[in-house]
Motif scaffolding. Structure first.
Motif, mmCIF file in Angstrom:
data_model
loop_
_atom_site.group_PDB
_atom_site.id
_atom_site.type_symbol
_atom_site.label_atom_id
_atom_site.label_comp_id
_atom_site.label_asym_id
_atom_site.label_seq_id
_atom_site.Cartn_x
_atom_site.Cartn_y
_atom_site.Cartn_z
ATOM 1 N N SER A 308 54.006 26.299 9.416
ATOM 2 C CA SER A 308 54.179 24.994 8.620
ATOM 3 C C SER A 308 53.249 25.100 7.315
ATOM 4 O O SER A 308 52.277 25.749 7.277
ATOM 5 C CB SER A 308 54.054 23.922 9.490
ATOM 6 N N ASN A 321 60.160 26.839 -0.680
ATOM 7 C CA ASN A 321 60.467 26.545 0.550
ATOM 8 C C ASN A 321 59.180 26.214 1.272
ATOM 9 O O ASN A 321 58.274 27.214 1.532
ATOM 10 C CB ASN A 321 60.930 27.846 1.114
ATOM 11 N N PRO A 323 58.388 24.324 4.700
ATOM 12 C CA PRO A 323 58.446 23.815 6.177
ATOM 13 C C PRO A 323 57.694 22.763 6.378
ATOM 14 O O PRO A 323 56.401 23.283 6.235
ATOM 15 C CB PRO A 323 58.820 24.955 6.811
ATOM 16 N N GLY A 327 60.059 19.090 10.833
ATOM 17 C CA GLY A 327 61.444 19.045 10.149
ATOM 18 C C GLY A 327 62.405 20.030 10.760
ATOM 19 O O GLY A 327 63.287 20.265 10.258
ATOM 20 N N ASP A 359 68.055 19.754 12.598
ATOM 21 C CA ASP A 359 67.853 20.202 11.651
ATOM 22 C C ASP A 359 66.875 21.553 11.813
ATOM 23 O O ASP A 359 66.418 21.617 12.854
ATOM 24 C CB ASP A 359 67.057 19.258 10.751
ATOM 25 N N TYR A 360 67.191 22.246 10.736
ATOM 26 C CA TYR A 360 66.179 23.605 10.743
ATOM 27 C C TYR A 360 65.704 23.652 9.272
ATOM 28 O O TYR A 360 66.282 23.052 8.347
ATOM 29 C CB TYR A 360 66.831 24.760 11.087
ATOM 30 N N GLN A 361 64.695 24.579 9.078
ATOM 31 C CA GLN A 361 64.094 24.731 7.679
ATOM 32 C C GLN A 361 64.036 26.134 7.335
ATOM 33 O O GLN A 361 63.947 26.996 8.441
ATOM 34 C CB GLN A 361 62.873 24.221 7.827
#
Length: 423
Positions: A308, A321, A323, A327, A359-361
């Motif tokens: 993260s 990007n 994350p 999230g 959701d994905y990151q």
């Protein structure tokens, strides 16, 4: 829908029962047997009929579900993870001492964040092998501590702490004469065996602090060994939901020694997964042509913890990007194939997350920060199965105690369940 409180409580219990890779493999097998899986021995002939099966090799465990509709052309859906974590491993002649203190001789295992192991109550856990070749799991509970030098004796500690891996990492466990103490005897008694019968051992350290939810709405979760028990538990929970309908073989493959490069008989670079999949295909009567066709239709999710964005070190992350905890689980991408994700893998992960309703990151490294790797490229190289790298975002990865968001842990398991279901 997965109930968050129940899932996180179960994950916490799994971590408490898994202080070493050997314990993690045993606990995974125990839970699967309790749920109706059949434990197999590698030396025995394996059944050919549909069913749920599990096998353990050292600190690795592989479990699979062969459905009623499985044929020689059945594809595999593999969730790959690993059971080991960075820390310290007990050396030969482990009972040492200095200046009246009793200490344990340890070797650094993998790449731990060394300072995070200071001033914590640690335990020794792993396996003993007796002269008859029988393996015995053992653990001490809180027993050791790596003491940091007081600030009064090192006024520069807060401006630059440097730990010598040999001199500064030996934990203490008491006072007295080392010739009168016996760490191996303590481990033997904990396992219920005579120390004279112990012929070999693989013993590692683990933090004994209990996993804990905390923070706003108790949404944060701290525990040891989340890299990578977070993926092992998520895959285990998802596999337990797989039924015997359909024709795809679902597999949980949790390897050992990933933190060392995976080059062992129970690591992802070893033969274990190929051997298990081959024996499953033998049971389905697959020819070489059918094996190749089945593998061409197969997928592997390589699930390992990722990063993260760190609020105190944002410059260490990609500027676009980024994350965040909560999230959603990560899709891990690297141009140099340190992760195995490609465009097809990204599309598969999107389908799985959409099917699971989570959701994905996307995670990609800052170009100035070297990227780690996973079992994903190793599995893809050995088997030729399309592979995609995913995982939960953590703070403090490789610390003795790592940090995650409960929603990400739940979402990862849900997405893996959708992957097994054919998303």
């Amino acid at each position: 829908m997965i109930d968050t409180a129940t899932h996180i409580d179960d994950f916490a219990a799994f971590i408490r029962e898994s202080p070493s890779s050997y314990h993690a493999a045993a606990e995974t097998r125990r839970r699967l047997i309790e749920a109706g899986f059949t434990a197999l021995d590698e030396a025995d002939e394996w059944p050919r009929e549909p069913g749920r099966y599990v096998v353990v090799r050292d600190g690795a465990v592989i479990a699979w579900v062969v459905p009623e509709g499985a044929t020689a052309l059945s594809a595999f859906r593999v969730l790959g993870a690993h059971t080991d974590s960075p820390g310290f491993k007990l050396k030969p002649k482990p009972t040492t001492g200095s200046n009246g203190w009793l200490q344990a001789g340890v070797e650094v295992y993998g790449g731990p964040l060394l300072n995070s192991w200071l001033d914590r109550e640690l335990e020794l856990a792993g396996r003993l092998v007796t002269r008859d070749g029988v393996e015995h799991l053992t653990r001490t509970g809180p027993f050791l501590r790596i003491p940091q030098l007081a600030i009064h004796l090192d006024r520069d500690a807060n401006t630059g702490l440097t730990l010598d891996r040999q001199r500064h990492t030996a934990p203490v466990f008491g006072v007295g004469d080392a010739s009168q103490a016996d760490l191996l005897g303590i481990l033997a008694r904990a396992a219920g065996v005579e120390v004279e019968e112990v012929a070999g051992y693989d013993i590692l350290t683990a933090d004994t602090a209990s996993p804990a939810r905390f923070g706003l709405d108790a949404a944060l979760f701290a525990a040891g060994r989340m890299d990578n028990l977070s993926s092992v538990h998520a895959g285990l929970a998802a596999l337990l939901t797989v039924g015997l309908e359909g024709d795809t073989v679902s597999v949980l493959a949790a390897f050992d020694h990933e933190e060392l490069g995976s080059e062992s008989r129970s690591g992802a670079s070893g033969p274990l997964l190929a051997e298990v999949l081959g024996r499953v295909q033998n049971g389905l009567g697959a020819s070489e042509e059918e094996r190749a066709r089945a593998f061409a239709a197969s997928w592997c999710l390589s699930s390992d913890a990722g990063h993260s964005v760190h609020p105190n070190y944002p410059e260490k992350h990609d500027p676009v990007n980024r994350p965040v905890a909560g999230g959603g689980p990560l899709l891990k991408i690297n141009a140099n194939q340190r992760y195995a994700t490609d465009a097809h893998g990204a599309a598969l992960w999107r389908r799985a997350c959409e099917r699971a309703g989570v959701d994905y990151q996307e995670f990609v490294s800052n170009n100035t920060v070297p990227c780690g790797s996973t079992i994903g490229p190793l599995t893809a190289t050995r088997l030729g199965i399309r592979t995609v790298d995913v995982g939960v975002p953590l703070l403090s990865m490789h610390s003795a105690r790592e940090l995650a968001h409960v929603d990400d842990l739940v979402a990862l398991s849900a997405a893996i369940g959708a992957f097994f279901a054919g998303a």
